[in-house]
Write a protein that holds these residues in place. Structure first.
Motif, short mmCIF file in Angstrom:
data_model
loop_
_atom_site.label_atom_id
_atom_site.label_comp_id
_atom_site.label_asym_id
_atom_site.label_seq_id
_atom_site.Cartn_x
_atom_site.Cartn_y
_atom_site.Cartn_z
N SER A 277 9.73 -10.29 -14.74
CA SER A 277 10.53 -11.51 -14.60
C SER A 277 9.68 -12.75 -14.43
O SER A 277 10.22 -13.86 -14.30
N GLY A 278 8.37 -12.58 -14.40
CA GLY A 278 7.47 -13.73 -14.32
C GLY A 278 6.99 -14.05 -12.92
O GLY A 278 6.42 -15.12 -12.70
N TYR A 279 7.16 -13.12 -12.00
CA TYR A 279 6.76 -13.36 -10.61
C TYR A 279 5.63 -12.39 -10.23
O TYR A 279 5.79 -11.50 -9.40
N GLU A 280 4.49 -12.61 -10.88
CA GLU A 280 3.37 -11.69 -10.70
C GLU A 280 2.86 -11.68 -9.26
O GLU A 280 2.46 -10.64 -8.73
N ALA A 281 2.86 -12.85 -8.62
CA ALA A 281 2.37 -12.91 -7.24
C ALA A 281 3.27 -12.08 -6.32
O ALA A 281 2.79 -11.42 -5.39
N GLU A 282 4.57 -12.10 -6.57
CA GLU A 282 5.48 -11.28 -5.78
C GLU A 282 5.20 -9.80 -6.02
O GLU A 282 5.19 -8.99 -5.07
N ALA A 283 4.96 -9.43 -7.27
CA ALA A 283 4.65 -8.04 -7.58
C ALA A 283 3.39 -7.60 -6.83
O ALA A 283 3.34 -6.49 -6.27
N MET A 284 2.39 -8.47 -6.81
CA MET A 284 1.16 -8.14 -6.07
C MET A 284 1.45 -7.95 -4.58
O MET A 284 0.96 -7.00 -3.95
N SER A 285 2.30 -8.83 -4.03
CA SER A 285 2.63 -8.74 -2.61
C SER A 285 3.36 -7.43 -2.29
O SER A 285 3.09 -6.79 -1.26
N VAL A 286 4.25 -7.04 -3.18
CA VAL A 286 4.99 -5.79 -2.98
C VAL A 286 4.03 -4.61 -2.96
O VAL A 286 4.12 -3.73 -2.09
N ILE A 287 3.12 -4.58 -3.92
CA ILE A 287 2.17 -3.46 -4.01
C ILE A 287 1.25 -3.42 -2.79
O ILE A 287 1.03 -2.37 -2.18
N GLU A 288 0.74 -4.58 -2.42
CA GLU A 288 -0.20 -4.64 -1.29
C GLU A 288 0.48 -4.25 0.03
O GLU A 288 -0.10 -3.55 0.86
N ALA A 289 1.74 -4.69 0.20
CA ALA A 289 2.48 -4.32 1.41
C ALA A 289 2.73 -2.82 1.46
O ALA A 289 2.61 -2.19 2.51
N ALA A 290 3.06 -2.23 0.30
CA ALA A 290 3.31 -0.79 0.26
C ALA A 290 2.05 0.00 0.55
O ALA A 290 2.10 1.07 1.18
N ARG A 291 0.91 -0.51 0.10
CA ARG A 291 -0.34 0.17 0.41
C ARG A 291 -0.67 0.09 1.89
O ARG A 291 -1.13 1.07 2.50
N SER A 292 -0.39 -1.07 2.49
CA SER A 292 -0.74 -1.25 3.90
C SER A 292 0.12 -0.38 4.83
O SER A 292 -0.34 0.01 5.90
N ASN A 293 1.36 -0.12 4.42
CA ASN A 293 2.22 0.68 5.29
C ASN A 293 2.31 2.14 4.87
O ASN A 293 3.12 2.90 5.39
N GLY A 294 1.49 2.52 3.90
CA GLY A 294 1.39 3.93 3.55
C GLY A 294 2.36 4.44 2.52
O GLY A 294 2.37 5.63 2.20
N LYS A 295 3.19 3.56 1.95
CA LYS A 295 4.12 4.01 0.91
C LYS A 295 3.42 4.21 -0.44
O LYS A 295 3.96 4.88 -1.32
N LEU A 296 2.24 3.60 -0.58
CA LEU A 296 1.42 3.78 -1.78
C LEU A 296 -0.02 4.02 -1.37
O LEU A 296 -0.48 3.50 -0.34
N THR A 297 -0.73 4.77 -2.19
CA THR A 297 -2.17 4.89 -2.01
C THR A 297 -2.87 3.92 -2.95
O THR A 297 -2.30 3.49 -3.95
N ALA A 298 -4.08 3.58 -2.63
CA ALA A 298 -4.83 2.63 -3.46
C ALA A 298 -5.15 3.20 -4.83
O ALA A 298 -5.46 2.45 -5.77
N THR A 299 -5.05 4.51 -4.96
CA THR A 299 -5.40 5.14 -6.24
C THR A 299 -4.17 5.49 -7.08
O THR A 299 -4.32 6.05 -8.16
N GLU A 300 -2.96 5.15 -6.60
CA GLU A 300 -1.75 5.45 -7.37
C GLU A 300 -1.82 4.72 -8.71
O GLU A 300 -2.03 3.51 -8.76
N GLY A 301 -1.63 5.48 -9.79
CA GLY A 301 -1.96 4.98 -11.13
C GLY A 301 -1.11 3.84 -11.64
O GLY A 301 -1.64 2.83 -12.15
N VAL A 302 0.23 3.95 -11.55
CA VAL A 302 1.12 2.96 -12.16
C VAL A 302 0.91 1.58 -11.56
O VAL A 302 0.70 0.59 -12.28
N THR A 303 0.94 1.49 -10.25
CA THR A 303 0.82 0.17 -9.62
C THR A 303 -0.61 -0.34 -9.65
O THR A 303 -0.84 -1.56 -9.66
N SER A 304 -1.57 0.57 -9.67
CA SER A 304 -2.97 0.12 -9.79
C SER A 304 -3.19 -0.58 -11.12
O SER A 304 -3.82 -1.64 -11.19
N ALA A 305 -2.65 0.01 -12.18
CA ALA A 305 -2.78 -0.62 -13.50
C ALA A 305 -2.02 -1.93 -13.55
O ALA A 305 -2.49 -2.93 -14.14
#
Length: 430
Positions: A277-305
């Protein structure tokens, strides 16, 4: 009441949609205590009275064999004796957990002509209850309607009519009765069982009645706002056709605000849609927040790419915002201001988003429903809950549905603020 021997081990809640417990003024198991004969008003033959009293004593002591032999020996000759005989049969059948016999006894009691007038409405309800219990839905509807016409109208009558109609494939009628039952329950000050809403949502979803899915889900969330309920409710509604990406994105944002981003898939879907939708900074924030609270690992492929592909553009978009705001101020219509508001919104800079949305509405030439919906959310996240509700109410179409979901959340923030003085957070919560 337990009727396990016959495979009817269900209580009133199980009968009514297999729902959670319902506050019933008098369950069928208590019927024997409510139903009284008129022995003091009309004479009975001495022999009949003696046998009836023996049957009552046997029932009271739990001697079912003697009770049965005494009841079988009764030979009623007048209306009262017929009523007393049927009443004893009812009590015997109730003790034996025999729904078929209970239903027959109720018919005999009603047909005797001697049932106490004040008890007839309740007896009609019981007849309807047991007809429903036994799967005889036409008779259940007829008997319960009769009881209601006679003035017996507690919520359990409405629930039986709701489910009996649904089981007869008259789902619209059934849901109307269910809506009445919710109103009755609320008017009485009783909690509405969560399962009532689940049944209505399920039926509406199966029939692709998306407006009804939203309505019932919002009612459920207003009373049962758990993170799990928010997640399932919002995800279910996202299956509705005709929702554009922006509306879907705002539902993911609400899912985040309610702490209902629960899985790796949720994070991936939210981040991907924000980026699309054109909100790349929001997407980054979502991914980084999920990594910090353990819902994502730093090596998870889809969001890492995804993170790698959007990081540069996200920084450029943030840097370009001051020029975008300047352009919006000079523009003839509100399109540029709405876009600037969306950009600030995606960065969780809600007070700045409010200013741009208000500018966009004043200039015109924008999708007012979408702008008002997001203005309402931005106002709420900035702490202006009354202003938020007013803006959210100015929406229409699919955006009105999205706004109504957010309104449930705004109302809950208002309740929390009133009770605890807790300020509204301005940051999304994964």
């Amino acid at each position: 009441m337990r009727i396990g021997r016959m495979g009817y081990g269900r209580n009133i809640a199980a009968i009514c949609f297999a729902l959670a417990a319902v506050a019933i003024s008098a369950t069928p198991a208590q019927a024997a205590k409510k139903i009284k004969d008129k022995e003091s008003e009309v004479a009975m033959a001495d022999a009949f009275r003696s046998t009836a009293n023996a049957a009552k004593s046997a029932l009271a002591s739990g001697d079912m064999s003697t009770a049965n032999s005494q009841i079988v020996g009764l030979q009623p000759t007048n209306a009262l004796e017929k009523y007393v005989t049927a009443s004893l049969k009812f009590q015997y059948a109730e003790r034996r957990n025999d729904p078929q016999a209970i239903r027959r006894a109720l018919t005999d009691m009603l047909e005797s002509g001697a049932a106490p007038e004040a008890q007839v409405p309740y007896l009609r309800y019981l007849a309807g209850y047991y007809s429903y219990y036994l799967g005889e839905h036409n008779d259940a509807i007829a008997q319960v309607n009769y009881a209601r016409q006679l003035g017996y109208t507690p919520v359990e009558t409405t629930i039986i009519l709701a489910d009996a109609n649904i089981k007869k494939k008259k789902q619209a009628e059934g849901l109307e009765f269910l809506e009445q039952a919710v109103a009755q329950q609320q008017a009485s000050g009783q909690a509405v069982p969560e399962a009532w809403f689940d049944r209505a949502i399920s039926l509406s979803y199966q029939n692709k009645k998306w407006a009804d899915v939203a309505k019932w889900t919002q009612q459920k969330l207003a009373l049962y706002p758990t993170a799990g309920n928010w997640r399932s409710g919002l995800i279910n509604f996202q299956a509705a056709p005709g929702l554009d990406h922006q509306a879907q994105l705002d539902l993911y944002r609400l899912q985040s605000a309610t702490g209902a981003i629960a899985s790796e898939r949720d994070v991936q879907a939210y981040a991907a849609l924000a980026a699309k939708s054109g909100y790349e900074a929001e997407a980054m924030s979502v991914i980084e927040a999920a990594r910090s609270n353990g819902k994502l690992t730093a090596t998870e492929g889809v969001t890492s790419a995804l993170l790698k592909s959007i990081s540069v553009k996200a920084k450029k978009d943030i840097a370009a915002l001051p020029a975008q705001v300047k352009k919006a101020t000079a523009a003839k219509d509100g399109s540029a201001a709405a876009s600037a508001g969306d950009a600030y919104f995606s960065l969780s800079q809600f007070p700045l988003a409010v200013a741009q949305y208000q500018l966009a509405l004043s200039k015109g030439g924008v999708d007012a429903a979408r702008v008002n919906s997001r203005l309402g959310v931005a106002l709420a996240r900035s702490g202006d809950l009354p202003g938020a509700k007013a803006a959210l109410a100015q929406t229409s179409g699919n955006w009105a549905t999205v706004a109504n979901f957010w309104t449930v959340w705004v109302n809950q923030q208002a309740q929390r603020t009133a009770s605890l003085g807790t300020p509204v957070t301005t940051n999304p919560t994964l």
